[in-house]
Design a protein around this motif. Structure first.
Motif, mmCIF file in Angstrom:
data_model
loop_
_atom_site.group_PDB
_atom_site.id
_atom_site.type_symbol
_atom_site.label_atom_id
_atom_site.label_comp_id
_atom_site.label_asym_id
_atom_site.label_seq_id
_atom_site.Cartn_x
_atom_site.Cartn_y
_atom_site.Cartn_z
ATOM 1 N N GLU A 1 0.628 -1.190 0.149
ATOM 2 C CA GLU A 1 0.010 0.298 0.015
ATOM 3 C C GLU A 1 0.635 1.208 -0.018
ATOM 4 O OE1 GLU A 1 -3.580 1.856 2.524
ATOM 5 O OE2 GLU A 1 -3.500 -0.069 2.412
ATOM 6 N N LYS A 2 1.972 1.010 0.757
ATOM 7 C CA LYS A 2 2.853 2.430 0.702
ATOM 8 C C LYS A 2 3.403 2.721 -0.517
ATOM 9 C CE LYS A 2 7.416 3.480 3.019
ATOM 10 N NZ LYS A 2 6.983 4.791 3.707
ATOM 11 N N THR A 3 3.655 1.618 -1.298
ATOM 12 C CA THR A 3 4.562 2.067 -2.703
ATOM 13 C C THR A 3 3.304 1.749 -3.859
ATOM 14 O OG1 THR A 3 5.044 -0.417 -3.036
ATOM 15 C CG2 THR A 3 6.577 0.905 -1.712
ATOM 16 N N GLY A 4 2.237 1.150 -3.514
ATOM 17 C CA GLY A 4 1.413 0.831 -4.735
ATOM 18 C C GLY A 4 1.888 0.003 -5.632
ATOM 19 N N LYS A 5 2.793 -1.022 -5.312
ATOM 20 C CA LYS A 5 3.510 -1.809 -6.289
ATOM 21 C C LYS A 5 3.036 -3.421 -5.549
ATOM 22 C CE LYS A 5 7.632 0.702 -7.237
ATOM 23 N NZ LYS A 5 9.013 0.930 -7.146
ATOM 24 N N THR B 1 0.680 -5.272 -6.029
ATOM 25 C CA THR B 1 -0.837 -5.305 -5.575
ATOM 26 C C THR B 1 -1.800 -4.853 -6.201
ATOM 27 O OG1 THR B 1 -2.463 -5.117 -3.696
ATOM 28 C CG2 THR B 1 -0.866 -3.222 -4.127
ATOM 29 N N GLU C 1 -5.446 -3.058 -7.631
ATOM 30 C CA GLU C 1 -6.063 -1.989 -7.288
ATOM 31 C C GLU C 1 -7.099 -2.390 -6.084
ATOM 32 O OE1 GLU C 1 -9.657 1.285 -8.492
ATOM 33 O OE2 GLU C 1 -8.795 -0.076 -10.066
ATOM 34 N N LYS C 2 -6.938 -1.855 -4.833
ATOM 35 C CA LYS C 2 -7.546 -2.228 -3.736
ATOM 36 C C LYS C 2 -9.073 -2.367 -3.795
ATOM 37 C CE LYS C 2 -7.331 -1.460 1.286
ATOM 38 N NZ LYS C 2 -6.716 -0.629 2.454
ATOM 39 N N TYR D 1 -7.687 -7.674 -6.609
ATOM 40 C CA TYR D 1 -7.237 -7.491 -5.382
ATOM 41 C C TYR D 1 -7.470 -8.740 -4.511
ATOM 42 C CZ TYR D 1 -6.491 -5.300 -0.713
ATOM 43 O OH TYR D 1 -6.162 -5.041 0.475
#
Length: 208
Positions: free
Chosen positions: A74-78, A80, A82-83, A88
């Motif tokens: 979540e910190k990097t957006g990498k 994973t 899209e929430k 997801y």
């Protein structure tokens, strides 16, 4: 800079591999669980369950490998999707599969088959059979797939380090061709190699 408190175990390597793949600067601090470092007060202040890995990122301290992987993604957006998307939740269910099965059960196989062989045949068979069942599940999932989810994700970072102990749990990766392909492909990635060598380099990645 993130501080990673870890040791040369599958759970520890999950996070160092993720940090390497995400390109986050970090300092790896060895917590030697064979000498009781995990029971020292300064570590318990970060990880009250006295288990590695744990991280400190600024004012935030986190323990439990699954929580750390989700935080870093979540910190990097990498690594994973899209929430909230279908992708997801597909990734999330396989991450939870590792946390609840392909980790705890394989770890029990290590305890009886690698560290205490010949003492409890019933336990050896029980956990080896369950380990083989989990490998069959993973092999089926990886049929026609490069990764556990649609793309390389924290589900792979969580699962692969446990597969790297195939010798501990007495599994021939050649019996699971999809797992073997996936395992070897990820083992060839430089970030996996760097992450595997943290917090101490104990030798090359085992290969089938």
């Amino acid at each position: 800079m993130i501080k990673l408190y870890s040791w040369t175990t599958p759970n520890g390597r999950k996070v160092s591999i993720a940090l390497e793949e995400m390109g986050l600067p970090y300092e790896a601090i060895a917590i030697d669980i064979t000498k009781g470092d995990q029971l020292k007060a300064d570590f318990l202040a970060i990880s009250p369950n006295n288990k590695i890995p744990a991280i400190v990122d600024g004012d935030r301290a986190l323990f439990e490998s699954g929580a750390i992987l989700l935080y870093l993604a979540e910190k990097t957006g990498k690594f994973t999707p899209e929430k909230g998307s279908d992708a997801y939740w597909d990734m999330m269910q396989w991450l939870m599969w590792q946390m609840g099965g392909f980790g705890p059960m394989v770890g029990q196989a290590h305890h009886f088959l690698h560290y205490n062989p010949g003492k409890l045949p019933y336990a050896e068979k029980r956990y080896h059979d369950e380990t083989l069942r989990l490998y069959r599940v993973l092999d089926q999932r990886l049929a026609g797939r490069a990764c556990i989810a649609d793309d390389l994700s924290i589900a792979d970072f969580a699962t692969w380090p446990w597969a790297s102990r195939f010798d501990y749990h007495k599994v021939d990766l050649n019996a699971f061709p999809n797992v073997r392909r996936w395992y070897c492909d990820l083992a060839a990635r430089p970030a996996f190699q760097r992450g595997y060598a943290q917090p101490l380099d104990v030798g090359p990645i085992p290969m089938p």
